[in-house]
Every structure is written in C-alpha cells, then in structure tokens.
Design an enzyme around this catalytic site. Structure first.
Site, PDB file in Angstrom:
ATOM      1  N   LYS A 192      20.191 -27.915 -14.327  1.00 22.37           N
ATOM      2  CA  LYS A 192      21.219 -28.088 -13.297  1.00 22.37           C
ATOM      3  C   LYS A 192      20.608 -28.704 -12.040  1.00 22.37           C
ATOM      4  O   LYS A 192      21.136 -29.637 -11.461  1.00 22.37           O
ATOM      5  CB  LYS A 192      21.857 -26.732 -12.989  1.00 22.37           C
ATOM      6  CG  LYS A 192      22.965 -26.770 -11.988  1.00 22.37           C
ATOM      7  CD  LYS A 192      23.586 -25.391 -11.832  1.00 22.37           C
ATOM      8  CE  LYS A 192      24.481 -25.354 -10.605  1.00 22.37           C
ATOM      9  NZ  LYS A 192      25.009 -24.013 -10.353  1.00 22.37           N
ATOM     10  N   HIS A 239      13.711   0.330 -37.836  1.00 19.40           N
ATOM     11  CA  HIS A 239      12.345   0.685 -38.216  1.00 19.40           C
ATOM     12  C   HIS A 239      11.389   0.512 -37.036  1.00 19.40           C
ATOM     13  O   HIS A 239      10.181   0.398 -37.226  1.00 19.40           O
ATOM     14  CB  HIS A 239      11.914  -0.156 -39.417  1.00 19.40           C
ATOM     15  CG  HIS A 239      12.814   0.082 -40.591  1.00 19.40           C
ATOM     16  ND1 HIS A 239      12.614   1.120 -41.465  1.00 19.40           N
ATOM     17  CD2 HIS A 239      13.950  -0.534 -40.977  1.00 19.40           C
ATOM     18  CE1 HIS A 239      13.581   1.101 -42.373  1.00 19.40           C
ATOM     19  NE2 HIS A 239      14.413   0.119 -42.093  1.00 19.40           N
ATOM     20  N   GLU A 253       9.171 -25.451 -14.808  1.00 18.80           N
ATOM     21  CA  GLU A 253       8.879 -25.392 -16.249  1.00 18.80           C
ATOM     22  C   GLU A 253       9.480 -26.605 -16.964  1.00 18.80           C
ATOM     23  O   GLU A 253       8.814 -27.297 -17.739  1.00 18.80           O
ATOM     24  CB  GLU A 253       9.452 -24.108 -16.866  1.00 18.80           C
ATOM     25  CG  GLU A 253       8.809 -22.814 -16.389  1.00 18.80           C
ATOM     26  CD  GLU A 253       9.429 -22.266 -15.108  1.00 18.80           C
ATOM     27  OE1 GLU A 253      10.151 -23.005 -14.410  1.00 18.80           O
ATOM     28  OE2 GLU A 253       9.150 -21.095 -14.790  1.00 18.80           O
ATOM     29  N   GLU A 290      20.689 -11.062 -14.622  1.00 15.88           N
ATOM     30  CA  GLU A 290      20.645 -11.996 -13.496  1.00 15.88           C
ATOM     31  C   GLU A 290      21.938 -11.874 -12.681  1.00 15.88           C
ATOM     32  O   GLU A 290      21.955 -12.124 -11.481  1.00 15.88           O
ATOM     33  CB  GLU A 290      20.434 -13.438 -13.995  1.00 15.88           C
ATOM     34  CG  GLU A 290      19.824 -14.352 -12.949  1.00 15.88           C
ATOM     35  CD  GLU A 290      19.313 -15.673 -13.493  1.00 15.88           C
ATOM     36  OE1 GLU A 290      18.099 -15.797 -13.704  1.00 15.88           O
ATOM     37  OE2 GLU A 290      20.133 -16.585 -13.714  1.00 15.88           O
ATOM     38  N   LYS A 318       9.897 -18.328  -7.237  1.00  8.44           N
ATOM     39  CA  LYS A 318       9.746 -19.794  -7.217  1.00  8.44           C
ATOM     40  C   LYS A 318       9.054 -20.241  -5.931  1.00  8.44           C
ATOM     41  O   LYS A 318       8.248 -21.162  -5.935  1.00  8.44           O
ATOM     42  CB  LYS A 318      11.116 -20.467  -7.312  1.00  8.44           C
ATOM     43  CG  LYS A 318      11.783 -20.361  -8.679  1.00  8.44           C
ATOM     44  CD  LYS A 318      13.072 -21.164  -8.695  1.00  8.44           C
ATOM     45  CE  LYS A 318      13.909 -20.862  -9.927  1.00  8.44           C
ATOM     46  NZ  LYS A 318      15.265 -21.404  -9.862  1.00  8.44           N
ATOM     47  N   GLY A 323      24.189 -21.320 -13.887  1.00  9.27           N
ATOM     48  CA  GLY A 323      23.326 -21.666 -15.024  1.00  9.27           C
ATOM     49  C   GLY A 323      23.597 -20.797 -16.240  1.00  9.27           C
ATOM     50  O   GLY A 323      23.729 -21.289 -17.364  1.00  9.27           O
ATOM     51  N   ARG A 324      23.720 -19.481 -16.037  1.00  6.56           N
ATOM     52  CA  ARG A 324      23.881 -18.574 -17.178  1.00  6.56           C
ATOM     53  C   ARG A 324      25.276 -18.630 -17.791  1.00  6.56           C
ATOM     54  O   ARG A 324      25.536 -17.999 -18.807  1.00  6.56           O
ATOM     55  CB  ARG A 324      23.514 -17.143 -16.762  1.00  6.56           C
ATOM     56  CG  ARG A 324      24.196 -16.639 -15.511  1.00  6.56           C
ATOM     57  CD  ARG A 324      23.522 -15.371 -15.003  1.00  6.56           C
ATOM     58  NE  ARG A 324      24.032 -14.883 -13.734  1.00  6.56           N
ATOM     59  CZ  ARG A 324      23.604 -15.298 -12.541  1.00  6.56           C
ATOM     60  NH1 ARG A 324      22.659 -16.223 -12.469  1.00  6.56           N
ATOM     61  NH2 ARG A 324      24.102 -14.790 -11.428  1.00  6.56           N
TER      62      ARG A 324
END
Ligand code: F6P
Length: 552
Positions: free
Chosen positions: A206, A383, A212, A352, A510, A266-267
């Site tokens: 965005k 398990h 990254e 978030e 950041k 974003g999410r």
C-alpha cells in the site's frame, strides 16, 4: 462519555455471571432439549453452533443490551456509510465497498469510489485474462508460469491464505509463490522453483515503502537482471499500491500499477487488487464469487437483528469470556488443511485491529481489549497443545471450523469431522475422578493404582467452544467466513470504544529500525540506545568480525 465498565448493562452482566459461573453446560443440555436449536444459526453455507458456551437464555439478551448501550448500531452505520471510523487517521474503512457489486455511489471527498473500485476490478480482469491466455509474455517471449507475490502483513497474509484455501479452484498450470520475510532464505527457496523468463513479480505494498517488501523487490530485480542480461524487464513486474508515484519511480509503468486507496486498511485489503494473486490463480469470475460471499455476510451483518446476527453473536461471546471469565486468548482451530493459513491471517486482522489501550477520547481503557489469537489446524493441534485445553487452567474460548465436503481426491472427511466433534465433546463432557477410577478398574488396574491414577486422568470439562460448520470451502464461502471474522472484530472494537483501524504500535518499531541498522554498519554505537540494545549490537558486530577472521 460512556465508560463501558460503569454502564448499568455491564453491572447486570457482572451479576449474571455469578449465576452462570457454577452452571454445568451438560446439565443445561439435559434440562433443555432445545438448547442446540436455540443456540445455533445458519447463514448461507455457514452453520454456527454456539450451544456449547457458558450461557443461559438470559446471557445474550444482556450482552445485546450492552451492545445497544455502546451504540453498536450507529457505529455499524458509520462503518458502512464511509464515515471516518479510523479517527486517528481521519479515514473511513471501506473494505465493505470493495465487495459491493452494486453501483450506488459512495462518495469520499467528492469522488465516487464505486467507479474506481469497479474500474480496478475490470483492470484486474483484463490482466488476469492476458496472463491466462498467454498474451502477456516475459522478456524473452515465454508465457508466464510463476507468479511471485512480494508483500508483507495485509499485502501478504490475506492473498496467501486465500490462494492456499482455494487450491482446488486453481485453473491451470500457473504456480503462485509468496515472499514476505526479509530473511533471504525465504527468497532463495522460491528462486529455486521459478523460471526467470516465465515469472511475474507482483510488488504488493500500500505504501510502497515497507522495508521488507522493497528490499526483497530490489534484490529480485537485481537477480532477474543477472539472469536476463540486457533484457527489458518491464513485463516481469506489476505493482499494487496506493503510492503510484513511488511505484513509477521504481520503474513500473502506470498501466501496470493496480490501485489501492487510503480508505482500505492493509489487513482488510485482500478484497482489492491486493487479491491479484488469488484472481490469477482462480480466475476473475471465481474472485468475484469470493467478493460476493463477503458481501452477503455484509448484508447479513447490516440487516439482521442482533439475536440472529452471526458476527454480533460471535463478538459478544468473545466479550463474555474476556471480561467475565478472564480469558486472555482465543483459539481458532480449522479441521481442514485448506484453512491452514487462516489463523495467521486472523492474527493480523484481530490483533493489529484490537490490540489497543486508548479509547476514542485518548484515555486508557480499564479493561482488556483484543484477545491473543492462536491455533493450528486440527488434528495437528490435538497432538500438540490440546492437552492444555483439556486439563490446563487457562480459559480458552475456541472456534472449531469444520467443513462438510472435501474438495480433495482422497476422502478422510469422516475422520476429520469425528476428530473435531470429539474434541468439542470432550471439552464439554470432561471426565470425573469416579469415571476415571471405574475405567481404570475395568482395565484391570489394582484398586491402589486406580485410586492413585484417577485424579490425574480426571478432566474438568464444562469448557466452551463454537463450531463453525462450512458446507465446503469455495470462493464464495471463504469470502463469507472471512467477512464474518472481520465484522466480529469490528463489533468488539466498537464495544471497547477503540480504533480498530490504526496500528501506531507497529510504527514505533519501524521508526527505531533505521538507526539500529546504521549502528550495525557504523564504527560507533549510539549511546542513546538502552544498554541491552547497545550490548546486542556489539555482540552481533563481534560475531561478524569473528566470521571475517575465520574466513581469512
Ligand atoms: O504491519 C504494519 C503494516 O502497516 C500493516 O498494516 C500492513 O498490512 C503492512 O504493514 C504492509 O504495509 P504495506 O502494504 O504498506 O507494505
């Protein structure tokens, strides 16, 4: 100003909890033969059984009163109408508009965003068709076979989750890969599998500044330049972003940039062109079905009375446990490999959004907000961590997600369903010490051993779970399921009076990263860092020096 915990509706719930706390759900099932039908509902292909919760017929009405008192209806209207629900960034959160097939105008600062949304979908359709029909070719003329999505957070988790979940709907030989981690090991793994001449990279960001993503994009471009020297690499890169200028500066022509807008978090962006990898893999028609499924859930959420409203009920049950039973976490356990990445996506979506401490007025809230979301696909989790769910002391509300119809060739569905149901039943039923003793005696244990072992084998039971039963994982149903959780999270944020649409906490990390990166390369370490950070920077530098000396 409304303070949640001082509302009379809150106090009514506190009093009610005292009457419910010692109730046995098993007994409630025995006493009320209608409990299952009373506490279950169906919306399209999603069936929700919430009868295995520590509730009586009085509980939800009291929670609905709390929702009314916190003006949930108005807040829902604000969300759908495009008012600035993201009040710290003065923005609407209009992910619901992204999946609205109707052309009724939605105006943001004088712009009808519905026109922009539908134009972007058309651009996605044209592009996916060009790729699928082999009209779009790489620098050497090869058709595209590998799609690599480079993104992180919402620009990664949503599309990865949906692409994986809808594997059975992938159309042909296209292959999709996802790179998010800045650790180049992730990148290396993908590079081993792709043909540079036949690869399309989608830079999904965005902001088009995320460290990254941009580091990975730059490295991949350099890799491609090396693999295809002297070639025009333009056809190998497209971007999805709200920052057209930055994407153009990076070298992507406008015609290859798919838009995203400030009013999409974003999410919540998988419904936009961030979903391009999904659209490429399942085709645009199926992608539209994904949007339609979500839209159907939007309509259900908006138009249904709270008493039959799936997202509202799930949200309020969550509130019930967090505040009145001190639950700090919430487990999501899908009994289908298709939803393997669903929990990861939900972690960003929920934590978030609702991992916040300040209310609307900038005052600290005096109650817990978002739960810690965790889980694993069933049966794998059985398990691993289910032991804690059965005999540990934490209160963990659980959503088991079951799927009626498999899309796979080898059908293990009955075992999967039996596994999920038996876990939920075991959590409800438990085992008394007397039952454990009887069982041990039947298995020929001596009386002494049976007495000793029985307490260890007793299981408290009376532990809650929701069962979400999906008919089948289809694009439509996945859209509906995801929108269900989005709205659940919104409702909780609305009751807590927090901003579910910003993420300032992430920003601090950041901000602090560049100076540390500088100190890793500089001779001197800035003494403004705390002693631990300084010490660890030095430790890393020592390791690097040792490696250099070793290599000489
Ligand atoms: O993690 C913080 C965040 O801003 C997320 O909200 C977002 O999904 C992610 O980073 C990626 O951001 P971008 O799409 O701008 O690269």
């Amino acid at each position: 100003m409304t303070i949640l915990t001082s509302l009379p509706e809150w106090r009514a719930l506190l009093a009610h909890q005292k009457t419910v706390a010692s109730c046995s759900m098993l007994l409630a099932f025995k006493n009320d033969p209608t409990r299952f039908t009373r506490f279950s509902l169906e919306q399209g292909d999603i069936f929700l059984d919430y009868s295995k919760n520590r509730i009586t017929p009085e509980t939800l009405p009291l929670l609905f009163n709390l929702a009314e008192a916190t003006l949930l209806r108005k807040k829902m209207d604000d969300l759908f109408a495009g008012r600035a629900v993201n009040f710290t960034e003065k923005r609407p959160a209009l992910h619901t508009a992204l999946r609205n097939p109707h052309a009724n105008p939605v105006m943001i600062q004088g712009v009808n965003i519905m026109t922009d949304i539908h134009a972007a979908l058309q651009k996605m359709r044209e592009f996916t068709e060009q790729i699928r029909q082999h009209a779009w070719r790489g620098a050497t003329g090869k058709p595209i076979r590998d799609i690599v999505n480079i993104g992180i957070g919402g620009s990664h988790l949503g599309p990865m989750m949906a692409t994986h979940a809808l594997r059975a709907f992938h159309l042909d030989s296209l292959r999709c890969h996802f790179i998010s981690n800045i650790d180049s090991a992730h990148l290396q793994e993908v590079l081993q599998e792709i043909d540079p001449e036949a690869t399309l990279f989608i830079i999904s960001s965005k902001s088009f500044t995320t460290l990254e993503t941009m580091t990975n994009a730059n490295t991949l471009r350099a890799w491609l330049q090396e693999k295809l020297p002297g070639k025009n690499l333009t056809p190998h890169f497209v971007a999805v972003t709200a920052a057209f200028d930055k994407a153009r500066e990076w070298g992507i022509p406008t015609s290859q940039i798919f838009p995203l807008w400030e009013w999409v978090g974003g999410r919540f962006s998988v419904w936009s062109a961030i979903g391009l990898p999904v659209a490429l893999m399942i085709g645009m028609d199926a992608f539209l079905e994904f949007l339609q499924g979500a839209h159907k859930m939007d309509v259900h959420f908006q138009e249904t009375d709270f008493s039959q409203n799936m997202p509202v009920i799930m949200a309020l049950l969550g509130i019930w446990y967090i505040h009145f039973f001190a639950a700090k976490t919430h487990a999501v356990i899908p009994y289908t490999h298709q939803l393997n990445y669903f929990r990861a996506h939900l972690q960003q979506l929920d934590m978030e959004s609702n991992g916040k401490s300040m209310n609307h007025h900038g005052e600290p809230v005096d109650y817990l907000t978002g739960p810690i979301i965790w889980g694993e696909q069933g049966c794998t989790g059985q398990h691993a961590f289910h032991q804690l769910l059965h005999q540990g002391q934490h209160v963990v509300p659980i959503d088991f997600i079951l799927v009626g119809e498999s899309t796979e060739e080898f059908n293990h569905q009955d075992i999967l369903i039996a596994s999920g149901l038996s876990q939920a039943e075991a959590l409800l039923r438990g085992k008394t010490t007397a039952e454990a003793y009887e069982e041990l005696r039947k298995n020929n244990y001596s009386e002494k051993d049976a007495r000793q072992l029985a307490p260890h084998q007793s299981i408290p039971g009376n532990r809650s779970s929701n069962i979400l039963f999906l008919k089948k994982v289809t694009p439509f149903n996945l859209g509906a399921l995801l929108a269900l959780y989005e709205h659940k999270i919104f409702v909780q944020g609305a009751l807590w009076d927090i901003n579910s649409f910003d993420q300032w906490g992430v920003e601090l990390g950041k901000q602090l990263l560049p100076p540390i990166l500088q100190d890793l390369t500089n001779g001197k370490i800035n003494t403004e860092h705390d002693a631990s950070t300084q010490g660890l920077i030095q430790h890393y530098k020592n390791l690097r020096e040792q490696k250099k000396t070793h290599e000489k």
